[in-house]
Design a protein around this motif. Sequence first.
Motif, PDB file in Angstrom:
ATOM      1  N   ILE A   1       0.769  -1.161  -0.114  1.00 58.74           N
ATOM      2  CA  ILE A   1      -0.068   0.037   0.162  1.00 58.74           C
ATOM      3  C   ILE A   1       0.818   1.244  -0.005  1.00 58.74           C
ATOM      4  N   GLU A   2       1.961   1.430   0.789  1.00 61.65           N
ATOM      5  CA  GLU A   2       2.781   2.385   1.048  1.00 61.65           C
ATOM      6  C   GLU A   2       3.498   2.855  -0.411  1.00 61.65           C
ATOM      7  N   GLU A   3       3.780   1.920  -0.855  1.00 63.14           N
ATOM      8  CA  GLU A   3       4.632   1.722  -2.150  1.00 63.14           C
ATOM      9  C   GLU A   3       3.622   2.056  -3.338  1.00 63.14           C
ATOM     10  N   GLY A   4       2.523   2.000  -3.159  1.00 60.36           N
ATOM     11  CA  GLY A   4       1.528   2.429  -4.277  1.00 60.36           C
ATOM     12  C   GLY A   4       1.257   1.125  -5.458  1.00 60.36           C
TER      13      GLY A   4
ATOM     14  N   ASP B   1      -4.187  -0.240  -3.832  1.00 58.57           N
ATOM     15  CA  ASP B   1      -4.812   0.982  -3.303  1.00 58.57           C
ATOM     16  C   ASP B   1      -5.389   0.831  -1.742  1.00 58.57           C
TER      17      ASP B   1
ATOM     18  N   ILE C   1       0.556   4.672   6.239  1.00 53.76           N
ATOM     19  CA  ILE C   1      -0.612   4.620   5.613  1.00 53.76           C
ATOM     20  C   ILE C   1      -1.680   4.937   6.241  1.00 53.76           C
TER      21      ILE C   1
ATOM     22  N   THR D   1      -5.419   2.243   3.327  1.00 57.58           N
ATOM     23  CA  THR D   1      -5.378   2.921   2.300  1.00 57.58           C
ATOM     24  C   THR D   1      -4.127   3.551   1.978  1.00 57.58           C
ATOM     25  N   ARG D   2      -3.881   4.119   0.797  1.00 60.05           N
ATOM     26  CA  ARG D   2      -2.611   5.152   0.787  1.00 60.05           C
ATOM     27  C   ARG D   2      -3.138   6.563   1.237  1.00 60.05           C
TER      28      ARG D   2
ATOM     29  N   ALA E   1      -3.013   9.361  -0.148  1.00 58.44           N
ATOM     30  CA  ALA E   1      -3.387  10.302  -1.248  1.00 58.44           C
ATOM     31  C   ALA E   1      -4.700   9.674  -1.610  1.00 58.44           C
TER      32      ALA E   1
END
Length: 296
Positions: free
Chosen positions: A64-67, A70, A86, A198-199, A201
């Motif tokens: 999740i942190e690395e994208g 989601d 996160i 989730t992230r 963003a």
Amino acid sequence: MPKLRETSLKLAIPKKGRLRDPAIKLLNKAGYAINDDPRLLHVYHSENDIDFLFLRTTDIPTLIEEGAIDLGITGKDNVLEKQANIHEVMSLEYGHCRLCLAGATPKPTQAKSAQTFSLQTLAKKNVATSFPFLARRFFKEHNIAAPHLIKLSGSLEIMIALKLCEAIIDIVETGSTLKENQLQIHHTIGHYYAALYTRNALVKDKRVILMKKRLTSALLAQNYRIIEYNIKKQLLNRAEAISPGFDSPTISHLDDPDRVAVKILVKKSNVFAIMDKLEAIGATAIFETEIKNCRL
């Protein structure tokens, strides 16, 4: 190799372990039909444009942190251990556990001094754990000279008997496995649970907000029940005092002008107590209905 959609929401579910089955069950209740096949690595939900991926629970925070994904369902213990930056969307109200420091249970024949545990005795000794970061932080907070932490991924309960270590730091649910291996808990380091993450963003992303709404509805349906009963109008105030429902009761007229039918929403844990009290004041035809889904 599974084909992933560029624009789809990618959500990770634990591939194995104690968090997997409850996650699938909850997602199904929330309207996301997922086949419970342990061989599956990927399921695409076309209606909501979501790719569900079955991944290692401990990898989910990093992914999740690395994208790479989601959203993900994992334990808070894994997020803290990975030091992942996160966002916790919501608790999923299962997977409750503790991270504990445990050691051998003293024998009754041992001297009292040997039966009294002190963290100081672990200074520079061997401690086996799957959570080296949380373990290191715990010893630092207690000003204990750092033990030699041996990172292992399972069957920690046998390591003291193998003389690999003096103590273990591991996840505990009921504590029965520790007792079976003549171990006892000396310290509880933290309490954790399964959650949806989730992230950062995507916190305000409409798809994430919708997922939260659906899962919240499924949890509410799981935790609440409808009670219906008939009662004399003159007793209605007493009945409402026992349980007014969520906002207020739904009241319907019956053919008998002196009686009404009442419908209330109550917590599952309170059902039997409420039914007993309603019966005691004269309510009749009392029954409970399970809820499949709801929005409050």
